[in-house]
Design a protein around this motif. Structure first.
Motif, PDB file in Angstrom:
ATOM      1  N   SER A  78      -8.015  24.764  -2.845  1.00 12.07           N
ATOM      2  CA  SER A  78      -9.422  25.185  -2.825  1.00 12.07           C
ATOM      3  C   SER A  78     -10.341  24.214  -3.570  1.00 12.07           C
ATOM      4  CB  SER A  78      -9.565  26.595  -3.398  1.00 12.07           C
ATOM      5  OG  SER A  78      -9.143  26.633  -4.744  1.00 12.07           O
ATOM      6  N   THR A  79      -9.793  23.352  -4.408  1.00 12.61           N
ATOM      7  CA  THR A  79     -10.624  22.358  -5.091  1.00 12.61           C
ATOM      8  C   THR A  79     -11.061  21.246  -4.139  1.00 12.61           C
ATOM      9  OG1 THR A  79      -8.782  20.925  -5.773  1.00 12.61           O
ATOM     10  CG2 THR A  79      -9.411  22.725  -7.281  1.00 12.61           C
ATOM     11  N   GLY A  80     -10.309  21.050  -3.060  1.00 20.00           N
ATOM     12  CA  GLY A  80     -10.612  19.989  -2.108  1.00 20.00           C
ATOM     13  C   GLY A  80     -10.133  18.622  -2.546  1.00 20.00           C
ATOM     14  N   LEU A  81      -9.562  18.526  -3.740  1.00 18.17           N
ATOM     15  CA  LEU A  81      -9.164  17.232  -4.293  1.00 18.17           C
ATOM     16  C   LEU A  81      -8.047  16.575  -3.472  1.00 18.17           C
ATOM     17  CD1 LEU A  81      -9.735  15.231  -6.551  1.00 18.17           C
ATOM     18  CD2 LEU A  81      -8.061  16.449  -7.955  1.00 18.17           C
ATOM     19  N   ALA A  82      -7.048  17.338  -3.089  1.00 16.29           N
ATOM     20  CA  ALA A  82      -5.942  16.766  -2.304  1.00 16.29           C
ATOM     21  C   ALA A  82      -6.458  16.180  -0.994  1.00 16.29           C
ATOM     22  CB  ALA A  82      -4.873  17.819  -2.042  1.00 16.29           C
ATOM     23  N   GLY A  83      -7.301  16.930  -0.319  1.00 16.46           N
ATOM     24  CA  GLY A  83      -7.847  16.450   0.945  1.00 16.46           C
ATOM     25  C   GLY A  83      -8.659  15.179   0.785  1.00 16.46           C
ATOM     26  N   GLU A  84      -9.496  15.139  -0.237  1.00 16.08           N
ATOM     27  CA  GLU A  84     -10.315  13.949  -0.489  1.00 16.08           C
ATOM     28  C   GLU A  84      -9.450  12.731  -0.791  1.00 16.08           C
ATOM     29  OE1 GLU A  84     -13.230  14.428  -3.579  1.00 16.08           O
ATOM     30  OE2 GLU A  84     -13.802  16.409  -2.832  1.00 16.08           O
ATOM     31  N   ILE A  85      -8.499  12.913  -1.679  1.00 17.44           N
ATOM     32  CA  ILE A  85      -7.647  11.790  -2.090  1.00 17.44           C
ATOM     33  C   ILE A  85      -6.805  11.286  -0.935  1.00 17.44           C
ATOM     34  CG2 ILE A  85      -5.623  11.201  -3.495  1.00 17.44           C
ATOM     35  CD1 ILE A  85      -6.913  12.873  -5.753  1.00 17.44           C
ATOM     36  N   LEU A  86      -6.167  12.191  -0.234  1.00 18.45           N
ATOM     37  CA  LEU A  86      -5.269  11.765   0.842  1.00 18.45           C
ATOM     38  C   LEU A  86      -6.046  11.174   2.011  1.00 18.45           C
ATOM     39  CD1 LEU A  86      -2.611  14.580   0.604  1.00 18.45           C
ATOM     40  CD2 LEU A  86      -2.575  12.285  -0.410  1.00 18.45           C
ATOM     41  N   GLN A  87      -7.256  11.652   2.258  1.00 13.52           N
ATOM     42  CA  GLN A  87      -8.087  11.049   3.301  1.00 13.52           C
ATOM     43  C   GLN A  87      -8.448   9.614   2.928  1.00 13.52           C
ATOM     44  OE1 GLN A  87      -8.855  12.518   6.371  1.00 13.52           O
ATOM     45  NE2 GLN A  87      -9.324  10.378   6.746  1.00 13.52           N
ATOM     46  N   LYS A  88      -8.778   9.377   1.669  1.00 12.72           N
ATOM     47  CA  LYS A  88      -9.075   8.016   1.215  1.00 12.72           C
ATOM     48  C   LYS A  88      -7.858   7.110   1.390  1.00 12.72           C
ATOM     49  CE  LYS A  88     -13.290   8.391  -0.476  1.00 12.72           C
ATOM     50  NZ  LYS A  88     -14.421   7.712   0.111  1.00 12.72           N
ATOM     51  N   PHE A  89      -6.681   7.618   1.013  1.00 13.62           N
ATOM     52  CA  PHE A  89      -5.465   6.825   1.178  1.00 13.62           C
ATOM     53  C   PHE A  89      -5.293   6.411   2.630  1.00 13.62           C
ATOM     54  CE2 PHE A  89      -4.032   7.325  -3.051  1.00 13.62           C
ATOM     55  CZ  PHE A  89      -2.916   6.506  -3.205  1.00 13.62           C
ATOM     56  N   VAL A  90      -5.409   7.372   3.540  1.00 15.08           N
ATOM     57  CA  VAL A  90      -5.229   7.082   4.960  1.00 15.08           C
ATOM     58  C   VAL A  90      -6.311   6.119   5.454  1.00 15.08           C
ATOM     59  CG1 VAL A  90      -5.242   8.116   7.272  1.00 15.08           C
ATOM     60  CG2 VAL A  90      -3.978   9.230   5.418  1.00 15.08           C
ATOM     61  N   ASN A  91      -7.560   6.333   5.039  1.00 19.13           N
ATOM     62  CA  ASN A  91      -8.653   5.449   5.468  1.00 19.13           C
ATOM     63  C   ASN A  91      -8.427   4.003   5.046  1.00 19.13           C
ATOM     64  OD1 ASN A  91      -9.984   7.615   6.599  1.00 19.13           O
ATOM     65  ND2 ASN A  91     -11.509   7.787   4.975  1.00 19.13           N
ATOM     66  N   TYR A  92      -7.813   3.801   3.883  1.00 19.24           N
ATOM     67  CA  TYR A  92      -7.562   2.459   3.372  1.00 19.24           C
ATOM     68  C   TYR A  92      -6.167   1.951   3.717  1.00 19.24           C
ATOM     69  CZ  TYR A  92     -11.945   2.532   0.808  1.00 19.24           C
ATOM     70  OH  TYR A  92     -13.277   2.564   0.472  1.00 19.24           O
ATOM     71  N   LYS A 129       0.838  -1.201   0.000  1.00 18.04           N
ATOM     72  CA  LYS A 129       0.000   0.000   0.000  1.00 18.04           C
ATOM     73  C   LYS A 129       0.874   1.253   0.000  1.00 18.04           C
ATOM     74  CE  LYS A 129      -4.033  -1.986   2.283  1.00 18.04           C
ATOM     75  NZ  LYS A 129      -4.912  -1.867   3.461  1.00 18.04           N
ATOM     76  N   ASN A 130       2.162   1.087  -0.291  1.00 18.75           N
ATOM     77  CA  ASN A 130       3.108   2.201  -0.380  1.00 18.75           C
ATOM     78  C   ASN A 130       3.257   2.598  -1.843  1.00 18.75           C
ATOM     79  OD1 ASN A 130       3.758   2.225   2.414  1.00 18.75           O
ATOM     80  ND2 ASN A 130       5.127   0.498   2.100  1.00 18.75           N
ATOM     81  N   ILE A 131       2.852   3.816  -2.170  1.00 22.42           N
ATOM     82  CA  ILE A 131       2.861   4.296  -3.557  1.00 22.42           C
ATOM     83  C   ILE A 131       3.922   5.382  -3.718  1.00 22.42           C
ATOM     84  CG2 ILE A 131       1.507   5.375  -5.398  1.00 22.42           C
ATOM     85  CD1 ILE A 131       0.271   2.746  -4.471  1.00 22.42           C
ATOM     86  N   VAL A 132       4.732   5.245  -4.752  1.00 19.43           N
ATOM     87  CA  VAL A 132       5.704   6.277  -5.133  1.00 19.43           C
ATOM     88  C   VAL A 132       5.286   6.769  -6.511  1.00 19.43           C
ATOM     89  CG1 VAL A 132       8.116   6.758  -5.660  1.00 19.43           C
ATOM     90  CG2 VAL A 132       7.555   5.162  -3.821  1.00 19.43           C
ATOM     91  N   ILE A 133       5.058   8.088  -6.626  1.00 19.31           N
ATOM     92  CA  ILE A 133       4.552   8.631  -7.885  1.00 19.31           C
ATOM     93  C   ILE A 133       5.142  10.009  -8.152  1.00 19.31           C
ATOM     94  CG2 ILE A 133       2.486   9.577  -6.760  1.00 19.31           C
ATOM     95  CD1 ILE A 133       0.927   8.869  -9.361  1.00 19.31           C
ATOM     96  N   SER A 134       5.411  10.270  -9.412  1.00 23.98           N
ATOM     97  CA  SER A 134       5.868  11.595  -9.827  1.00 23.98           C
ATOM     98  C   SER A 134       4.696  12.563  -9.766  1.00 23.98           C
ATOM     99  CB  SER A 134       6.407  11.533 -11.255  1.00 23.98           C
ATOM    100  OG  SER A 134       6.578  12.840 -11.772  1.00 23.98           O
ATOM    101  N   LYS A 135       4.952  13.784  -9.339  1.00 20.44           N
ATOM    102  CA  LYS A 135       3.871  14.775  -9.276  1.00 20.44           C
ATOM    103  C   LYS A 135       3.314  15.080 -10.653  1.00 20.44           C
ATOM    104  CE  LYS A 135       4.509  19.447  -8.802  1.00 20.44           C
ATOM    105  NZ  LYS A 135       4.042  19.783 -10.098  1.00 20.44           N
ATOM    106  N   GLN A 136       4.074  14.814 -11.698  1.00 22.59           N
ATOM    107  CA  GLN A 136       3.601  15.051 -13.059  1.00 22.59           C
ATOM    108  C   GLN A 136       2.498  14.082 -13.468  1.00 22.59           C
ATOM    109  OE1 GLN A 136       7.102  15.131 -15.527  1.00 22.59           O
ATOM    110  NE2 GLN A 136       7.496  17.271 -15.001  1.00 22.59           N
TER     111      GLN A 136
END
Length: 120
Positions: free
Chosen positions: A60-74, A43-50
């Motif tokens: 302000s889009t809220g996307l980072a918060g949503e995505i990272l919360q899902k990662f932590v929840n799972y 469950k360890n992901i390494v990814i380029s920001k690109q």
């Protein structure tokens, strides 16, 4: 998208390789996490920001918060490597700083540093 296995200090990471954007929304992030779990066994992901939509870095889009919360929840952990120097948003800089002081999400400059953060 192709995932390759990186092992360091007995810990597995899935390195994301692709020519196109991989994370565009919450569902694509969850799909990536599940692919890493079932294809690589981690469950360890390494990814380029690109490989992440630029909207992720506009808090302000809220996307980072949503995505990272899902990662932590799972139970997922992610290290995103790339150049963040062109971002001038104080909230984004604060978000990156706080994330880097945690144990699940890291924003670093190099692939090597990303692997190191996830395998400490």
């Amino acid at each position: 998208m192709n995932l390759s296995k990186i092992e360091n200090k007995g810990t597995l990471c899935a390195l994301v390789n692709c020519e196109n954007t991989v994370i565009t929304d919450t569902q694509s992030a969850l799909d990536l996490l599940m692919s890493a779990k079932y294809d690589i066994g981690t469950k360890n992901i390494v990814i380029s920001k690109q490989l992440i939509t630029e909207d992720f870095f506009v808090l302000s889009t809220g996307l980072a918060g949503e995505i990272l919360q899902k990662f932590v929840n799972y139970g997922g952990r992610i290290a995103i490597y790339g150049d963040y120097s062109h971002y001038t948003s104080k909230p984004l800089r604060d978000f990156i700083y706080e994330s880097n002081n945690g144990k699940d999400v890291f924003f670093v400059s190099s692939l090597e540093e990303a692997v190191e953060k996830l395998t400490k």
